[in-house]
Design a protein around this motif. Structure first.
Motif, PDB file in Angstrom:
ATOM      1  N   LEU A   1       7.880  58.849  28.072  1.00 49.34           N
ATOM      2  CA  LEU A   1       6.820  57.966  27.789  1.00 49.34           C
ATOM      3  C   LEU A   1       7.203  56.656  27.039  1.00 49.34           C
ATOM      4  O   LEU A   1       6.640  55.769  27.060  1.00 49.34           O
TER       5      LEU A   1
ATOM      6  N   LEU B   1      -6.773  48.519  37.442  1.00 53.24           N
ATOM      7  CA  LEU B   1      -5.596  47.781  36.982  1.00 53.24           C
ATOM      8  C   LEU B   1      -4.553  48.782  36.544  1.00 53.24           C
ATOM      9  O   LEU B   1      -3.334  48.040  36.867  1.00 53.24           O
TER      10      LEU B   1
ATOM     11  N   ILE C   1       0.059  53.602  37.801  1.00 55.51           N
ATOM     12  CA  ILE C   1       0.827  54.538  36.753  1.00 55.51           C
ATOM     13  C   ILE C   1       0.792  55.947  37.069  1.00 55.51           C
ATOM     14  O   ILE C   1      -0.257  56.417  36.808  1.00 55.51           O
TER      15      ILE C   1
ATOM     16  N   LEU D   1      -4.589  59.619  26.480  1.00 50.34           N
ATOM     17  CA  LEU D   1      -4.207  59.500  27.927  1.00 50.34           C
ATOM     18  C   LEU D   1      -3.856  60.902  28.497  1.00 50.34           C
ATOM     19  O   LEU D   1      -3.408  61.937  27.650  1.00 50.34           O
TER      20      LEU D   1
ATOM     21  N   VAL E   1      -0.253  52.278  26.575  1.00 52.49           N
ATOM     22  CA  VAL E   1      -0.152  53.059  27.824  1.00 52.49           C
ATOM     23  C   VAL E   1       1.306  52.924  28.362  1.00 52.49           C
ATOM     24  O   VAL E   1       1.811  52.091  28.518  1.00 52.49           O
ATOM     25  N   PRO E   2       1.965  54.266  28.322  1.00 54.58           N
ATOM     26  CA  PRO E   2       3.368  54.253  28.926  1.00 54.58           C
ATOM     27  C   PRO E   2       3.410  53.863  30.198  1.00 54.58           C
ATOM     28  O   PRO E   2       2.610  53.911  31.228  1.00 54.58           O
ATOM     29  N   GLN E   3       4.679  53.084  30.605  1.00 57.86           N
ATOM     30  CA  GLN E   3       5.097  52.750  31.775  1.00 57.86           C
ATOM     31  C   GLN E   3       4.088  51.625  32.471  1.00 57.86           C
ATOM     32  O   GLN E   3       4.121  51.627  33.777  1.00 57.86           O
ATOM     33  N   SER E   4       3.370  51.085  31.499  1.00 57.46           N
ATOM     34  CA  SER E   4       2.432  49.988  32.027  1.00 57.46           C
ATOM     35  C   SER E   4       3.217  48.557  31.893  1.00 57.46           C
ATOM     36  O   SER E   4       4.375  48.748  31.105  1.00 57.46           O
ATOM     37  N   PRO E   5       2.793  47.513  32.657  1.00 50.76           N
ATOM     38  CA  PRO E   5       3.453  46.339  32.303  1.00 50.76           C
ATOM     39  C   PRO E   5       3.563  45.966  30.905  1.00 50.76           C
ATOM     40  O   PRO E   5       2.732  46.335  30.224  1.00 50.76           O
TER      41      PRO E   5
ATOM     42  N   VAL F   1       0.227  44.378  28.931  1.00 51.53           N
ATOM     43  CA  VAL F   1      -0.888  45.324  28.868  1.00 51.53           C
ATOM     44  C   VAL F   1      -0.649  46.104  27.530  1.00 51.53           C
ATOM     45  O   VAL F   1       0.449  47.048  27.274  1.00 51.53           O
TER      46      VAL F   1
ATOM     47  N   VAL G   1      -5.743  38.570  35.608  1.00 58.29           N
ATOM     48  CA  VAL G   1      -5.682  40.134  35.821  1.00 58.29           C
ATOM     49  C   VAL G   1      -5.181  40.723  37.051  1.00 58.29           C
ATOM     50  O   VAL G   1      -4.760  41.677  37.199  1.00 58.29           O
TER      51      VAL G   1
ATOM     52  N   LEU H   1      -2.431  43.912  38.805  1.00 54.25           N
ATOM     53  CA  LEU H   1      -2.816  44.846  39.648  1.00 54.25           C
ATOM     54  C   LEU H   1      -1.456  45.069  40.515  1.00 54.25           C
ATOM     55  O   LEU H   1      -0.939  46.102  40.682  1.00 54.25           O
TER      56      LEU H   1
ATOM     57  N   ALA I   1       1.470  46.565  38.472  1.00 53.06           N
ATOM     58  CA  ALA I   1       1.259  47.836  38.116  1.00 53.06           C
ATOM     59  C   ALA I   1       1.556  48.836  39.273  1.00 53.06           C
ATOM     60  O   ALA I   1       2.249  49.938  39.018  1.00 53.06           O
ATOM     61  N   LYS I   2       1.285  48.309  40.337  1.00 55.52           N
ATOM     62  CA  LYS I   2       1.588  49.055  41.625  1.00 55.52           C
ATOM     63  C   LYS I   2       2.872  49.231  41.799  1.00 55.52           C
ATOM     64  O   LYS I   2       3.443  50.126  42.446  1.00 55.52           O
TER      65      LYS I   2
ATOM     66  N   SER J   1       5.450  49.088  39.847  1.00 52.83           N
ATOM     67  CA  SER J   1       6.216  49.607  38.655  1.00 52.83           C
ATOM     68  C   SER J   1       6.162  51.281  38.996  1.00 52.83           C
ATOM     69  O   SER J   1       5.484  51.724  39.573  1.00 52.83           O
TER      70      SER J   1
END
Lengths: 677, 155
Positions: free
Chosen positions: A602, A648, A652, A668, B42-46, B49, B145, B149, B152-153, B155
């Motif tokens: 993570l 958005l 993930i 989460l 939030v892990p692995q998010s841009p 974020v 925003v 989107l 995020a897709k 990644s």
């Protein structure tokens, strides 16, 4: 009366009762001697009758009334539930359904119930005419004689009353044939009598009267100064009362009559000397709640109200958290203690409110056994429908939508999926085919499967059809593997009933099924094996579904792992971890299990598990695969509500969603499948 | 009175501060303004974020606007606010240094973004408005925003 405001309730309740009727009739078909089921059928039919009469839908009331007659005979075992009776009853239910839908559409008109009513009347009188005919005179003869038994206490009361110059009368009331609200009329009679004097008892007892557990006549004993004629005219002034006899009651009557029927006297001694109408409340409540437990007690609530309730509770939780912080930062012990109690209440409140929105899929599944029965009769096939996991809960909004796609799939399974008994025998299969409808949670989804053990789908025929219809080119078809080919049935335009029957495959409205499921944010897929059957899988996201999850902590962040994918939790030491081809593994009960370090996965920093002697490992599984996930701390098991992360963050993959913990904090939810890759 | 004040050519803006510059978004896109609250990473998010928050039972992503615009990050202070905006059905929070006021600005005094030279990628801007003697940088929230989107897709 303006009945429109009750229309919604009427429709919903009628549908529910019709569903119950269907279900119970099926049960009855399997076990014709089951009186409990008969009682339930009777109750449902009766409720529909009462409701529709109140709403002014006389046709519905008439039909149910006739049904009731038959059911009553069945209940009294004067008729045997045979196929023709059951089929007629099924037909009645169907007709009622049509009528209710017609009412929903705006009118009761159009349906001719005469043939059905005729059939019912014939069945009721038919072979068993003698019995019914015998029955009638006994009822009326009973009316003439006094059937009231007075026990000692009551005799005493009557005696005292006489000393005060009051007279005891027995009032026998006969309601008009076809009276629809018997209990209401009885209540009105009792009330009227109550005004004239003291009603000391009634036969049947007051609570039985309220439950309509009587034919058309009942009696009451009244102590009054009024004359017999006055009593009679008062009672007769109530509508739907056919006749009323008022007989003076002599003291001696009572005692002499008590002796021979001692058994009944015991039962009646429970009735106190107070006016039964007044005592009825308490007694009735307990006995009726006992009875109603079976059918489940519920209240209808508009879903919007639930939504706003949910939001309000959320807000409450946030404010509680704020109070908590104030209490802590200002060191107000009293406040902190109070808030701790409030915390418990709000947590419970929150979980209850969230659960309220969830509905078991059984609500949708309920109507399928009947549908499959009819369909298999029609097609001369023998189909055994097996339903599993009907307790799986889904959000109400999803429940409302999945009915139609499932009907499609089940119809296809019965119609095109399974073969006729003779074909099956020729193939060496059990002539009774099996269709399974299974629901269960899988991670962030609910999986609903429609499986049959029929002929399966032949990919070559599907391909040929698709090419013929110009949906794909021959070159494309040649490149396709089996799975892809079978999925062609979902193409719009592929399906017309005829084409599909020709290929003995399926696809009636399959594209419609697909569109619907996808509109719900779900997925549909098919697996098939020739001569072994097909399996349609619908995967629905539970945007609001509640699941059990294990909360774990990694680097001060809280994550939830769905309990469904957890095997066990174990403690290991760093020495237990071995390395095979650069992959960390542990050995658990002889099985090699790969290790996933959650913190690393993570991208979290400062994991406390890095240099520790004891590591917490959660063993998760997805299908046959297993993995051990190293976390910092195990917090505990909790029911959580899955919330979507929104568009958005939808990309993930490692996250299956989010949830809000009791303290308002967001946790989460991990997607175990992705975690293991 | 107020009718004269807000003419049809006027746009009402929520004005906020990032660093030393003032920015504006249309008030119609703003749902509410919150103090800084607890944000779950939030892990692995841009990287822009910041995480997700619980807004009355709804889980909403929060974007660190400074990071998103490529500005120098700063500490969160007592003035830091989260503006909850709704852009094409997506509700998100954006973190700003401070919210100063709600004002109206005449459409005539808004100029297209290409004339601006600042540290901000022009695609995130919808224009610059002159208000009294101040300059308000108007943000294109759809881009801010919506592009997220796609990222995020990927990644």
């Amino acid at each position: 009366m303006d009945v429109n405001q009750y229309m919604g309730m009427f429709l919903e309740e009628s549908r529910e009762h019709l569903q119950a009727l269907n279900r119970c009739l099926l049960d009855l078909e399997n076990d014709p001697n089951n009186l409990a089921v008969l009682d339930e059928i009777f109750r449902s039919a009766h409720t529909i009758k009462g409701m529709s009469a109140t709403m002014g839908f006389t046709l519905v009331a008439e039909l149910t009334h006739e049904m009731e007659n038959i059911l009553d005979l069945l209940r009294k075992e004067q008729l045997k539930a045979n196929e023709s009776i059951l089929n007629t009853l099924f037909k009645c239910v169907d007709t009622l359904e049509q009528m209710v839908e017609a009412i929903a559409g705006g009118s009761e008109a159009g349906l001719d119930i005469k043939p059905l009513v005729g059939a019912l009347v014939k069945l009721a009188s038919g072979d068993n005419g003698g019995i019914t005919a015998d029955l009638a005179p006994t009822v009326s003869s009973e009316d003439k004689t006094s059937d009231i038994i007075i026990d000692a206490t009551e005799a005493n009361v009557i005696h005292e009353a006489k000393c005060q110059g009051l007279q005891a009368y027995e009032v026998q009331v006969n309601l008009r044939d076809g009276c629809l609200l018997k209990s209401a009329r009885a209540y009105m009679v009792m009330n009227a009598l109550d005004e004239l004097g003291d009603v000391i008892k009634s036969v049947p007892a007051a609570e039985e009267l309220e439950k309509e557990n009587f034919a058309l006549s009942f009696s009451a004993v009244i102590l009054t100064g009024a004359e017999a004629q006055k009593i009679q005219s008062t009672v007769l002034s109530i509508s739907e009362v056919d006749s009323a006899n008022v007989l003076p009651l002599a003291e001696t009557d009572c005692v002499s009559q008590e002796q021979p029927k001692a058994g009944q006297a015991e039962k009646q001694s429970q009735i106190t000397t107070k006016p039964p109408v007044k005592t009825a409340g308490g007694a009735e409540q307990t006995s009726s709640s006992d009875k109603k437990l079976k059918s489940g007690q519920s209240v209808r609530v508009d879903i919007d109200k639930l939504d706003s309730l949910l939001n309000l509770v959320g807000e409450l939780v946030i404010n509680k958290t704020r109070l908590e912080q104030i209490g802590l930062s200002h060191r107000l012990t009293d406040l902190v203690e109070t808030i701790e109690q409030m915390d418990r209440v709000t947590t419970d409140l929150q979980s209850v409110v969230m659960k309220v929105r969830m509905v078991p899929v059984g609500q949708v599944f309920n109507r399928f056994p009947r549908m499959v029965r009819d369909l298999s009769h029609e097609l001369n096939k023998e189909v055994n429908l097996i339903i599993q996991g009907e307790e799986t809960e889904l959000d109400r909004t999803v429940i409302d939508e999945i009915g139609d796609p499932l009907v499609h799939l089940l119809r296809n399974a019965v119609d095109h999926g399974v073969e006729s008994p003779s074909d099956r025998q020729a193939k060496g299969k059990n002539p009774i085919s099996e269709v399974r409808l299974i629901a269960r949670h899988e991670g962030n989804n609910v999986l609903i499967m429609v499986e049959d053990d029929g002929a399966g789908i032949n990919p070559d025929i599907v391909k040929a059809k698709a090419v013929e219809k110009g949906l794909i080119s021959q070159a494309e078809a040649d490149k396709m593997d089996t799975a892809e080919a079978v999925r062609l049935v979902f193409l719009p335009g592929f399906s017309t009933a005829k084409a599909v029957t020709d290929v003995s495959g399926r696809g009636v409205g399959m594209d419609a099924v697909k569109t619907k499921i996808e509109a719900l944010g779900g997925m549909v897929d098919v697996e098939t094996k020739i001569n072994e059957g097909s399996k349609f899988k619908i995967k629905l996201p539970l945007t609001l579904a509640i699941i059990q999850a294990l909360l774990v902590e990694v680097c001060q962040e809280i994550y939830a792992i769905p309990l469904g994918s957890i095997d066990s939790t174990i403690n290991i030491t760093p020495g237990d971890i071995k390395t095979i081809q650069d992959q960390e593994v542990i050995l658990l009960r002889g099985q090699i299990i790969p290790i996933v370090r959650l913190a690393k996965k993570l991208g979290a920093e400062n994991s406390s598990s890095e240099n520790r002697e004891e590591l917490f490992v959660v063993i998760v599984h997805m299908g046959e695969q297993k993995a051990g996930v190293i976390v910092d701390t195990l917090i505990g098991q909790q029911e959580i509500v899955i919330k979507s992360l929104g568009k958005l963050l939808a990309g993930i993959k490692i996250l299956a969603g989010a949830t809000i913990l009791g303290n308002g904090q967001v946790a989460l939810i991990l997607d175990v499948g992705t975690l293991m890759q | 009175m107020s009718e004269n004040f807000v003419s049809s050519n006027d746009t009402q803006l929520v004005v906020f501060r990032l660093g030393r510059e003032e920015y504006g978004v249309s008030i119609l896109q703003v749902q509410e303004i919150k103090r800084m609250l607890e944000i779950a990473r939030v892990p692995q998010s841009p990287d822009y974020v910041k995480g997700v928050i619980n807004l009355r039972g709804n889980v909403l992503p929060v974007i660190d606007l400074k990071k998103r615009l490529g500005l120098l990050p700063g500490e969160y202070t007592d003035d830091t606010r989260v503006i909850i905006v709704k852009v094409a059905d997506i509700v998100v929070g954006i973190i700003v240094d401070a919210v100063s006021e709600v004002t109206s600005i005449n459409s005539d005094s808004i100029e297209p973004p290409q004339t601006i030279v600042s540290g901000v990628n022009a695609q995130y801007l919808s224009g610059v408005g002159k208000h009294e003697d101040r300059l308000l940088i108007l943000l294109n929230l759809e881009a801010i925003v919506g592009v997220g989107l796609e990222l995020a897709k990927n990644s």
